[in-house]
Scaffold this motif. Structure first.
Motif, PDB file in Angstrom:
ATOM      1  N   ALA A  85      81.455  56.636  45.857  1.00 42.42           N
ATOM      2  CA  ALA A  85      81.676  57.971  46.427  1.00 42.42           C
ATOM      3  C   ALA A  85      83.031  58.570  46.089  1.00 42.42           C
ATOM      4  O   ALA A  85      83.512  59.421  46.821  1.00 42.42           O
ATOM      5  N   ARG A  86      83.662  58.101  45.032  1.00 42.14           N
ATOM      6  CA  ARG A  86      84.947  58.699  44.668  1.00 42.14           C
ATOM      7  C   ARG A  86      84.869  59.322  43.290  1.00 42.14           C
ATOM      8  O   ARG A  86      84.420  58.674  42.347  1.00 42.14           O
ATOM      9  N   LEU A 110      91.060  48.445  49.987  1.00 38.30           N
ATOM     10  CA  LEU A 110      90.632  48.472  51.392  1.00 38.30           C
ATOM     11  C   LEU A 110      89.909  47.182  51.759  1.00 38.30           C
ATOM     12  O   LEU A 110      90.065  46.669  52.874  1.00 38.30           O
ATOM     13  N   ARG A 113      92.485  44.531  52.213  1.00 41.31           N
ATOM     14  CA  ARG A 113      93.208  44.747  53.468  1.00 41.31           C
ATOM     15  C   ARG A 113      92.374  44.266  54.657  1.00 41.31           C
ATOM     16  O   ARG A 113      92.895  43.619  55.575  1.00 41.31           O
ATOM     17  N   LEU A 264      94.873  57.628  47.330  1.00 41.92           N
ATOM     18  CA  LEU A 264      93.638  58.213  47.841  1.00 41.92           C
ATOM     19  C   LEU A 264      93.359  59.544  47.178  1.00 41.92           C
ATOM     20  O   LEU A 264      92.219  59.987  47.110  1.00 41.92           O
ATOM     21  N   GLY A 265      94.410  60.216  46.744  1.00 38.72           N
ATOM     22  CA  GLY A 265      94.254  61.490  46.064  1.00 38.72           C
ATOM     23  C   GLY A 265      93.527  62.517  46.908  1.00 38.72           C
ATOM     24  O   GLY A 265      92.869  63.402  46.388  1.00 38.72           O
ATOM     25  N   GLY A 266      93.649  62.395  48.254  1.00 34.57           N
ATOM     26  CA  GLY A 266      92.892  63.264  49.176  1.00 34.57           C
ATOM     27  C   GLY A 266      93.187  64.715  48.938  1.00 34.57           C
ATOM     28  O   GLY A 266      92.398  65.528  48.594  1.00 34.57           O
TER      29      GLY A 266
ATOM     30  N   LEU B 110      95.139  47.137  65.178  1.00 36.40           N
ATOM     31  CA  LEU B 110      94.990  48.538  64.781  1.00 36.40           C
ATOM     32  C   LEU B 110      94.006  49.239  65.710  1.00 36.40           C
ATOM     33  O   LEU B 110      94.003  50.464  65.832  1.00 36.40           O
ATOM     34  N   VAL B 113      95.702  51.307  68.397  1.00 39.55           N
ATOM     35  CA  VAL B 113      96.147  52.638  67.958  1.00 39.55           C
ATOM     36  C   VAL B 113      94.969  53.611  68.007  1.00 39.55           C
ATOM     37  O   VAL B 113      95.068  54.706  68.560  1.00 39.55           O
ATOM     38  N   TRP B 153      92.697  59.556  61.645  1.00 39.84           N
ATOM     39  CA  TRP B 153      93.342  58.247  61.571  1.00 39.84           C
ATOM     40  C   TRP B 153      92.421  57.247  60.865  1.00 39.84           C
ATOM     41  O   TRP B 153      92.832  56.519  59.974  1.00 39.84           O
ATOM     42  N   PHE B 156      92.222  57.785  57.209  1.00 41.45           N
ATOM     43  CA  PHE B 156      93.375  57.231  56.517  1.00 41.45           C
ATOM     44  C   PHE B 156      93.231  55.716  56.379  1.00 41.45           C
ATOM     45  O   PHE B 156      93.511  55.137  55.335  1.00 41.45           O
ATOM     46  N   ARG B 157      92.757  55.076  57.451  1.00 38.52           N
ATOM     47  CA  ARG B 157      92.660  53.616  57.431  1.00 38.52           C
ATOM     48  C   ARG B 157      91.612  53.109  56.458  1.00 38.52           C
ATOM     49  O   ARG B 157      91.794  52.097  55.813  1.00 38.52           O
ATOM     50  N   PHE B 158      90.483  53.813  56.388  1.00 40.41           N
ATOM     51  CA  PHE B 158      89.381  53.313  55.567  1.00 40.41           C
ATOM     52  C   PHE B 158      89.238  54.076  54.260  1.00 40.41           C
ATOM     53  O   PHE B 158      88.241  53.938  53.566  1.00 40.41           O
ATOM     54  N   GLY B 159      90.245  54.902  53.962  1.00 47.50           N
ATOM     55  CA  GLY B 159      90.238  55.575  52.663  1.00 47.50           C
ATOM     56  C   GLY B 159      89.093  56.549  52.467  1.00 47.50           C
ATOM     57  O   GLY B 159      88.483  56.591  51.411  1.00 47.50           O
ATOM     58  N   TRP B 160      88.791  57.353  53.506  1.00 48.52           N
ATOM     59  CA  TRP B 160      87.716  58.343  53.330  1.00 48.52           C
ATOM     60  C   TRP B 160      88.224  59.586  52.622  1.00 48.52           C
ATOM     61  O   TRP B 160      87.441  60.330  52.062  1.00 48.52           O
ATOM     62  N   TYR B 161      89.545  59.801  52.685  1.00 49.12           N
ATOM     63  CA  TYR B 161      90.087  60.973  52.006  1.00 49.12           C
ATOM     64  C   TYR B 161      89.751  60.868  50.530  1.00 49.12           C
ATOM     65  O   TYR B 161      89.875  59.811  49.927  1.00 49.12           O
ATOM     66  N   GLY B 162      89.335  61.982  49.959  1.00 49.76           N
ATOM     67  CA  GLY B 162      89.046  61.969  48.534  1.00 49.76           C
ATOM     68  C   GLY B 162      87.669  61.442  48.195  1.00 49.76           C
ATOM     69  O   GLY B 162      87.312  61.349  47.036  1.00 49.76           O
ATOM     70  N   GLN B 163      86.880  61.089  49.213  1.00 52.90           N
ATOM     71  CA  GLN B 163      85.496  60.711  48.931  1.00 52.90           C
ATOM     72  C   GLN B 163      84.625  61.961  48.914  1.00 52.90           C
ATOM     73  O   GLN B 163      84.955  62.972  49.531  1.00 52.90           O
ATOM     74  N   ILE B 165      81.876  62.356  50.385  1.00 54.95           N
ATOM     75  CA  ILE B 165      81.105  62.561  51.614  1.00 54.95           C
ATOM     76  C   ILE B 165      82.004  62.770  52.819  1.00 54.95           C
ATOM     77  O   ILE B 165      81.589  62.604  53.958  1.00 54.95           O
TER      78      ILE B 165
END
Lengths: 266, 209
Positions: A85-86, A110, A113, A264-266, B110, B113, B153, B156-163, B165
């Protein structure tokens, strides 16, 4: 996953360390690695952590493996979703599915981690008794007495909960229509049983609160029966762990493989 | 039923915004109980969920947003029953402590938080009404904010930014928050009030003239 009625913690080098120090270290590392987004650095840290936990917690290899199952599954899921999905440089494409380089890199980061935090959390849980942790938080981290004992009372309640649950289920089975010949199931029935559990527990909680107060909980000053101390060994553990993490991060930065959230390149 | 706690003898003052000196032990224990019961229910659910998630593979990653609202329930329940500032945040954090320390969630600290952010999001609408209004709208808004704030949050933690979906995730999670984390909370609060177990808490005092 530990069962609700946790087995007593076996003696080991890690089990002898102060619970608050262990929790603080776990929190610090978790927060630091959230900012690391390349696959190599957390993978190296994971291997180090796995070795350290296996050596210092003295848990059987099988226990360690079984405990890995939930977060390995999660890590795999994260890896696959990110790979698919990227947007980025396409490595492989079949119809609508495509795997990108960026996706694999971020997914790998991820996943590594997840494994790292998972193995540290397991090391913490397998070597720390819940009651000892609350006592230590109360004495070493200045958590209020009333909150501490409220949570400990809740812990007792939690240990009895499977039995409470069985009682509720039995009662409902007895009242069920006998022509069906089996205990009632299904979401509606389950929701009803959970609600019953909630009501019973709230009532029990109110009685517990009154019992605790009538015994003088929350009065000052308090004396402690068995002081929990932060010893030299605990400081050594903290210094050692933080030094290792700092070295790995510094080495990653020096070699140019360390990546921050910009990946991430968001 | 009278307790000797000096924080509960309020007769005329119905506003929960006056900062009373201490939490009543009863209220503290109630929040722990909510954390424990929901922690136990989630733990049972997660046991079933893990097997299902492995079967679903990547689809499980999206499905988590559908069920997300369920994780918000503790905060609105605590706020509606106790009616004190910070009840939602404290209840959520206690629930996460139960989940991590006693039930052994491998997510680790985490989760504290995330829980604090969820609690804060759920509490904002109630705080805006100064803990006086507990209608369907406030609950729905509480679920929406609880799910929406923590999303960023988690992203950011699971790297959804830039996906691809990202937006789909946000929409599903917010809807789930409104239904499972807001409206369902109101249903449970009403049902609890009808049973009479919470009569000795702020919610029971408020309904009596």
């Amino acid at each position: 996953m530990r069962a609700l009625t946790a087995a007593p913690v076996a003696d080991s080098p890690l089990a002898r360390r102060n619970p608050t120090v262990k929790l603080a270290l776990l929190t610090a590392i978790s927060l630091v690695v959230v900012l690391v987004l390349d696959p190599v650095t957390p993978a190296v840290l994971y291997l180090l952590a796995l070795t350290a936990v296996a050596a210092s917690a003295r848990v059987p290899a099988r226990t360690l493996l079984v405990a890995h199952v939930p977060f390995v599954a999660f890590a795999l899921g994260v890896l696959v979703v990110n790979a698919l999905a990227r947007p980025g440089t396409v490595l492989w494409q079949a119809g609508l599915l495509r795997v990108t380089e960026e996706g694999l890199a971020v997914g790998g980061a991820l996943a590594a981690r997840t494994l790292l935090i998972g193995v540290l959390a397991i090391g913490f849980l397998l070597t720390t008794d819940g009651v000892a942790l609350m006592t230590s938080l109360h004495q070493n981290a200045r958590l209020g007495a009333r909150v501490t004992y409220a949570i400990l009372a809740g812990y007792r309640m939690l240990q009895e909960m499977p039995r409470e649950w069985a009682t509720i289920r039995h009662a409902r089975t007895v009242r069920a229509d006998p022509r069906h010949g089996r205990p009632p199931r299904g979401p509606r029935h389950l929701a009803g049983a959970v609600f019953t559990l909630l009501v019973v527990s709230v009532r029990k909680g109110e009685r517990m609160a009154q019992a605790l107060e009538s015994r003088g909980l929350g009065l000052e000053p308090r004396t402690t029966w068995r002081p929990v101390r932060v010893t030299r060994g605990d400081w050594a553990l903290a210094a050692g762990v933080l030094a290792v993490v700092a070295c790995v991060l510094a080495a990653g930065a020096a070699l140019g493989i360390l990546e921050g959230p910009s990946a991430l390149g968001g | 039923m009278t307790t000797t706690d000096r924080t509960t003898d309020r007769t005329t003052d119905r506003t929960a915004t006056t900062t009373r000196p201490r939490w009543a032990m009863k209220d503290l224990v109630l929040m722990v109980v909510l954390g424990v019961v929901f922690g136990f229910a989630y733990w049972a659910l997660v046991q079933a969920w893990n097997g299902l998630a492995i079967l679903m593979g990547p689809a499980g990653d999206i499905a988590q947003h559908v069920l997300f609202g369920g994780w918000l329930l503790v905060a609105p329940l605590a706020i509606a029953i106790v009616r004190r500032p910070f009840a939602g945040v404290i209840a959520e954090v206690i629930a996460s402590v139960v989940e991590v320390v006693f039930l052994g969630s491998p997510v680790g600290p985490l989760l504290f938080v995330a829980a604090a952010i969820q609690g804060a999001g759920s509490e904002i609408p109630f705080a805006l009404t100064r803990y006086r209004r507990f209608g369907w709208g406030v609950f729905a808004l509480s679920g929406l904010l609880g799910a929406g704030l923590v999303f960023f949050w988690s992203a950011f933690r699971f790297g959804w930014y830039g996906q691809d979906i990202f937006v789909l995730r946000l929409v599903i999670q917010c809807l789930s928050g409104i239904v499972l984390g807001g409206l369902l909370g109101k249903v449970i609060v009403n049902a609890l009030a009808r049973t009479g177990v919470v009569d000795n808490f702020a919610i029971g005092r408020a309904d009596r003239p």
